[in-house]
Scaffold this motif. Structure first.
Motif, PDB file in Angstrom:
ATOM      1  N   PRO A  82       0.812  -1.228   0.000  1.00 53.71           N
ATOM      2  CA  PRO A  82       0.000   0.000   0.000  1.00 53.71           C
ATOM      3  C   PRO A  82       0.840   1.270   0.000  1.00 53.71           C
ATOM      4  O   PRO A  82       0.377   2.340  -0.402  1.00 53.71           O
ATOM      5  N   ARG A  83       2.088   1.155   0.444  1.00 43.45           N
ATOM      6  CA  ARG A  83       2.973   2.310   0.508  1.00 43.45           C
ATOM      7  C   ARG A  83       3.552   2.653  -0.866  1.00 43.45           C
ATOM      8  O   ARG A  83       4.015   3.765  -1.093  1.00 43.45           O
ATOM      9  N   LEU A  84       3.547   1.676  -1.772  1.00 40.43           N
ATOM     10  CA  LEU A  84       4.180   1.890  -3.070  1.00 40.43           C
ATOM     11  C   LEU A  84       3.405   2.916  -3.895  1.00 40.43           C
ATOM     12  O   LEU A  84       2.189   2.841  -4.007  1.00 40.43           O
ATOM     13  N   SER A  85       4.146   3.856  -4.448  1.00 41.20           N
ATOM     14  CA  SER A  85       3.544   4.839  -5.340  1.00 41.20           C
ATOM     15  C   SER A  85       4.673   5.399  -6.177  1.00 41.20           C
ATOM     16  O   SER A  85       5.841   5.101  -5.922  1.00 41.20           O
ATOM     17  N   LEU A  86       4.334   6.198  -7.151  1.00 44.14           N
ATOM     18  CA  LEU A  86       5.371   6.777  -7.984  1.00 44.14           C
ATOM     19  C   LEU A  86       6.321   7.628  -7.140  1.00 44.14           C
ATOM     20  O   LEU A  86       7.532   7.616  -7.336  1.00 44.14           O
ATOM     21  N   ASP A  87       5.729   8.335  -6.175  1.00 41.56           N
ATOM     22  CA  ASP A  87       6.537   9.190  -5.295  1.00 41.56           C
ATOM     23  C   ASP A  87       7.586   8.393  -4.538  1.00 41.56           C
ATOM     24  O   ASP A  87       8.679   8.869  -4.293  1.00 41.56           O
ATOM     25  N   PHE A  88       7.207   7.179  -4.146  1.00 42.04           N
ATOM     26  CA  PHE A  88       8.124   6.362  -3.367  1.00 42.04           C
ATOM     27  C   PHE A  88       9.398   6.088  -4.167  1.00 42.04           C
ATOM     28  O   PHE A  88      10.485   6.007  -3.610  1.00 42.04           O
ATOM     29  N   PHE A  89       9.262   5.982  -5.482  1.00 43.87           N
ATOM     30  CA  PHE A  89      10.422   5.719  -6.333  1.00 43.87           C
ATOM     31  C   PHE A  89      11.167   7.001  -6.724  1.00 43.87           C
ATOM     32  O   PHE A  89      12.318   6.958  -7.097  1.00 43.87           O
ATOM     33  N   SER A  90      10.467   8.133  -6.659  1.00 45.84           N
ATOM     34  CA  SER A  90      11.097   9.360  -7.155  1.00 45.84           C
ATOM     35  C   SER A  90      11.470  10.324  -6.024  1.00 45.84           C
ATOM     36  O   SER A  90      11.943  11.420  -6.287  1.00 45.84           O
ATOM     37  N   ASN A  91      11.255   9.922  -4.759  1.00 43.87           N
ATOM     38  CA  ASN A  91      11.637  10.790  -3.639  1.00 43.87           C
ATOM     39  C   ASN A  91      12.937  10.336  -3.000  1.00 43.87           C
ATOM     40  O   ASN A  91      13.237   9.149  -2.961  1.00 43.87           O
ATOM     41  N   PHE A  92      13.649  11.309  -2.459  1.00 43.68           N
ATOM     42  CA  PHE A  92      14.847  11.001  -1.692  1.00 43.68           C
ATOM     43  C   PHE A  92      14.454  10.641  -0.266  1.00 43.68           C
ATOM     44  O   PHE A  92      13.327  10.897   0.150  1.00 43.68           O
ATOM     45  N   GLN A 132       7.054  11.065   3.278  1.00 42.28           N
ATOM     46  CA  GLN A 132       7.677  11.691   2.110  1.00 42.28           C
ATOM     47  C   GLN A 132       8.944  10.969   1.678  1.00 42.28           C
ATOM     48  O   GLN A 132       9.515  11.291   0.645  1.00 42.28           O
ATOM     49  N   ALA A 133       9.374  10.024   2.501  1.00 45.15           N
ATOM     50  CA  ALA A 133      10.646   9.370   2.213  1.00 45.15           C
ATOM     51  C   ALA A 133      10.491   8.422   1.030  1.00 45.15           C
ATOM     52  O   ALA A 133       9.460   7.777   0.871  1.00 45.15           O
ATOM     53  N   GLY A 134      11.523   8.358   0.195  1.00 45.50           N
ATOM     54  CA  GLY A 134      11.484   7.465  -0.960  1.00 45.50           C
ATOM     55  C   GLY A 134      12.813   6.774  -1.169  1.00 45.50           C
ATOM     56  O   GLY A 134      13.753   6.951  -0.395  1.00 45.50           O
ATOM     57  N   ILE A 135      12.880   5.998  -2.239  1.00 48.34           N
ATOM     58  CA  ILE A 135      14.061   5.164  -2.458  1.00 48.34           C
ATOM     59  C   ILE A 135      14.827   5.566  -3.713  1.00 48.34           C
ATOM     60  O   ILE A 135      15.576   4.765  -4.262  1.00 48.34           O
ATOM     61  N   LEU A 136      14.644   6.812  -4.179  1.00 47.27           N
ATOM     62  CA  LEU A 136      15.291   7.203  -5.433  1.00 47.27           C
ATOM     63  C   LEU A 136      16.805   6.969  -5.403  1.00 47.27           C
ATOM     64  O   LEU A 136      17.350   6.258  -6.253  1.00 47.27           O
ATOM     65  N   THR A 172      24.226   5.194  -2.077  1.00 43.62           N
ATOM     66  CA  THR A 172      23.670   4.221  -1.148  1.00 43.62           C
ATOM     67  C   THR A 172      22.989   3.148  -1.972  1.00 43.62           C
ATOM     68  O   THR A 172      22.815   3.303  -3.179  1.00 43.62           O
ATOM     69  N   VAL A 173      22.635   2.015  -1.329  1.00 43.75           N
ATOM     70  CA  VAL A 173      21.965   0.946  -2.077  1.00 43.75           C
ATOM     71  C   VAL A 173      20.712   0.507  -1.314  1.00 43.75           C
ATOM     72  O   VAL A 173      20.524   0.843  -0.149  1.00 43.75           O
ATOM     73  N   MET A 174      19.869  -0.243  -1.977  1.00 43.41           N
ATOM     74  CA  MET A 174      18.568  -0.644  -1.421  1.00 43.41           C
ATOM     75  C   MET A 174      18.654  -1.306  -0.041  1.00 43.41           C
ATOM     76  O   MET A 174      17.941  -0.903   0.873  1.00 43.41           O
ATOM     77  N   PRO A 175      19.500  -2.335   0.137  1.00 42.64           N
ATOM     78  CA  PRO A 175      19.479  -3.004   1.444  1.00 42.64           C
ATOM     79  C   PRO A 175      19.865  -2.060   2.588  1.00 42.64           C
ATOM     80  O   PRO A 175      19.352  -2.190   3.689  1.00 42.64           O
ATOM     81  N   ILE A 176      20.747  -1.095   2.316  1.00 40.55           N
ATOM     82  CA  ILE A 176      21.157  -0.170   3.375  1.00 40.55           C
ATOM     83  C   ILE A 176      20.002   0.755   3.734  1.00 40.55           C
ATOM     84  O   ILE A 176      19.716   0.997   4.909  1.00 40.55           O
ATOM     85  N   GLN A 177      19.318   1.256   2.707  1.00 45.57           N
ATOM     86  CA  GLN A 177      18.157   2.112   2.957  1.00 45.57           C
ATOM     87  C   GLN A 177      17.114   1.365   3.784  1.00 45.57           C
ATOM     88  O   GLN A 177      16.553   1.887   4.745  1.00 45.57           O
TER      89      GLN A 177
END
Lengths: 308, 334
Positions: free
Chosen positions: A52-62, A69-73, A256-261
């Motif tokens: 449910p948290r997934l959205s375009l913002d999640f991929f395009s936010n820092f 507001q946090a994302g995984i860009l 940074t990389v995904m597992p660290i985030q």
């Protein structure tokens, strides 16, 4: 045990063997169920919490201190770039070494020792690679805490996997193909280039992608060489509108990389960050699944083209 | 054909970056590393600072622990070090060897919080002496029951949860309770991840643990904090922003710091970031559930920064129970 004498005894013996057969089948199915159910439960738990948290913002936010507001860009871009470096380094080296060991190297004690070492290297804990890379790449070579250092570290990590996969794949090529080519006067290089590499490509790529799937989830060696936790900008773009058009500056960029985030979010006090972590985990599993899917597809396509 | 596909994929990835329009010219960079305790505050400041500067200045924040941060700081690899305890003698010497000098800035307070399960009704207040009996190295394998701490406590197994030995939290707690940094029993559930400790204590009636105040605030429904009696005759004080600020929550209230390299301060971006930190630290540290210093101390910090007053007021010791005004009234030592 005495031999069965009568029909009844034989039937009894058969029935007993069938019982054992059933017992083993049940044990086997149970083992499978335990393994699969654990994974499914973990995955579903993560998916239910995170999707449910997934959205375009999640991929395009820092990343941000505000969980909403946090994302995984920076994390997914970092992961992709590190993987790119890893592939570019590990594939030629691993395939080259594999072909040499299989086709060129004389079978003697030296190659035996090398072989044993490669197999052992595949089992070395990843943190050891991290420490090696910290000393060698970060300080000795002066690459710093960069995408380049991380990519090289993970390349070393998956190199044994690539080499072993290459060799397995080459070994499955029928010897008659080599002999046929040699009989026509082909050199080793011609045999390798025109037959060995194309025929073993499916297996090699599978090995490469399995190695990459492992590398994308690695955290320990990346932390050791100094990946960052908060980074709210992207590496410089590799292409530009002005000459010289191509830039390799991104190689030296912090990252940074995904597992660290994900790890950072799981260790935050606010519950909303746990949801972010689950969502990031879900994306990471999807990335791994996508890579494995690609491996299966490539193998299927290449097998189809084989003429023998 | 395969290699073609492969490089096509690489091109696709690469062009995604171009499309994202993230073309930066060589822009200014502030490098920060260190304590995970200070991280949330610095992250909040870095986030807002980058927005305020419209991304003209980039800030990176890593987590490698207070000790790990100082190692990088003294090698000159980073501009600012996050620290949940003052810099120690050995670290100062290491810095000197490499010609790194620093300005010490306290940025907020954290209250190390001793927590118990909500169902626990007997250990609502504890003395420092009780805690010492529980955590000192001599207790290892011997003190395993609550009634060994205090005969009034019930006969119940004692389950301990604490910080991992690489964290500044562990250093500070052992210094404050046992009297010597890093001196602790080893037979407890240790984790660098405070959420693991939260889970542990919230699931076991007989558990007791310690971690930073923000983890307690976020989990008040699952945990109960223990009021601490510093020494006999003093009242029991529960952790809260008020008791930290008036100095009564002792000895577990601790200041957290940033250390700025004077060499890095020559760079305008680092100086600007530090000034931004002090100007907005009060609001932002509160937002991430830390206890901000009273406003005047941020102004004093700004003065110290502007005058580039070097050194630490702790003289290389991990002092505990330092009062707020001492952070600025004590003499700076290089």
């Amino acid at each position: 045990m005495a031999y069965a004498q009568t029909i009844e005894q034989i039937r009894e013996r058969i029935a007993e063997h069938k019982r054992w057969d059933l017992v083993f089948a049940i044990v086997g199915v149970l083992s499978l169920i335990i393994g699969v159910l654990t994974f499914v439960a973990l995955f579903l738990n993560m998916a239910l919490e995170g999707v449910p948290r997934l959205s375009l913002d999640f991929f395009s936010n820092f990343p941000s201190r505000r969980p909403g507001q946090a994302g995984i860009l920076s994390a997914w871009v970092g992961s992709m770039l590190v993987m790119l470096v890893t592939a570019v380094v590990a594939v030629p080296l691993g395939v080259g070494a594999g072909i040499y060991l299989e086709e060129y190297a004389p079978k003697n004690i030296v190659t035996d020792i090398i072989e044993i070492n490669i197999t052992n290297l595949a089992g070395v804990p990843s943190i050891v690679y991290g420490l090696l890379a910290l000393g060698l790449f970060v300080y000795q070579f002066g690459f710093g805490q960069s995408i380049l250092s991380a990519g090289l570290t993970l390349a070393l990590l998956i190199l044994p996997v690539v080499i072993v996969a290459t060799r397995e794949s080459i070994r499955s090529i029928p010897i008659g193909i080599r002999e046929g080519a040699y009989a026509l006067g082909a050199t080793k290089w011609q045999v390798s280039k025109d037959h060995i590499i194309p025929y073993s490509m499916a297996g090699i790529l599978t090995g490469v992608i399995i190695g990459m799937s492992r590398a994308i989830g690695e955290t320990a060696p990346i932390i050791t060489i100094g990946a960052l936790t908060f980074i709210a900008f992207l590496p410089p773009a590799p292409f530009s509108a002005e000459p010289p058009y191509v830039s390799f500056e991104w190689l030296t960029s912090p990252f940074t990389v995904m597992p660290i985030q994900m790890f950072n979010w799981t260790s935050r006090p606010e519950a909303a960050f746990q949801v972010n972590a689950a969502a990031a985990g879900f994306v990471l599993v999807l990335m791994t699944l996508a890579m494995n899917g690609l491996a299966i597809y490539i193998r299927y396509r290449l097998r189809k083209n084989l003429k023998w | 054909m395969i290699s073609l596909k492969f490089s096509a994929g690489a091109l696709a990835i690469a062009s995604a970056f171009l499309a994202s329009g993230a073309a930066f010219a060589q822009s200014a960079l502030v490098k920060i590393d260190g304590s995970s305790t200070v991280f949330p505050v610095t992250e909040a400041v870095a986030e807002d600072f980058q927005k305020a500067k419209k991304n003209a200045i980039k800030v990176t924040v890593g987590i490698s622990g207070t000790g790990g941060g100082f190692k990088k700081f003294c090698r000159g690899e980073i501009d600012i070090s996050n620290a949940s305890r003052p810099i120690l003698k050995g670290e100062i010497e290491e810095c000197k060897k490499n010609g790194v000098e620093f300005v010490e800035l306290p940025v907020a307070f954290d209250a190390l919080t001793v927590v118990i399960n909500p169902k626990n009704t007997f250990a609502m207040t504890m003395t420092v002496a009780d805690l010492k009996k529980m955590w000192e190295p001599a207790a290892q394998g011997k003190i395993t029951n609550w009634n060994q701490i205090n005969p009034a406590f019930p006969n119940a197994p004692l389950k301990l949860f604490g910080a991992g030995s690489d964290s500044g939290t562990f250093d500070y707690f052992t210094e404050a309770i046992v009297g010597k940094a890093k001196s602790s029993r080893g037979d407890f559930t240790a984790s660098e991840d405070d959420n693991v400790l939260v889970q542990g204590v919230s699931r076991d009636v007989n558990a007791i643990g310690y971690f930073g105040f923000s983890y307690y605030v976020e989990n008040k429904d699952k945990l109960k904090s223990v009021a601490i009696i510093e020494k006999a005759g003093k009242p029991a004080v529960a952790p809260s922003p008020e008791t930290v600020l008036d100095g009564t929550y002792q000895p577990l209230a601790r200041p957290i710091f940033i250390y700025i390299s004077t060499k890095a301060m020559a760079k305008p971006e680092v100086r600007e970031f530090a000034e931004y930190y002090l100007a907005h630290g009060e609001k932002l540290s509160k937002e991430v559930k830390y206890v901000p210093l009273p406003s005047k101390y941020y102004k004093m910090g700004l003065d110290r920064l502007k005058a580039a007053q070097k050194g630490t007021v702790f003289g290389g010791h991990a002092d505990v129970g330092v009062k707020m005004d001492e952070l600025f009234s004590r003499k700076l030592v290089n």
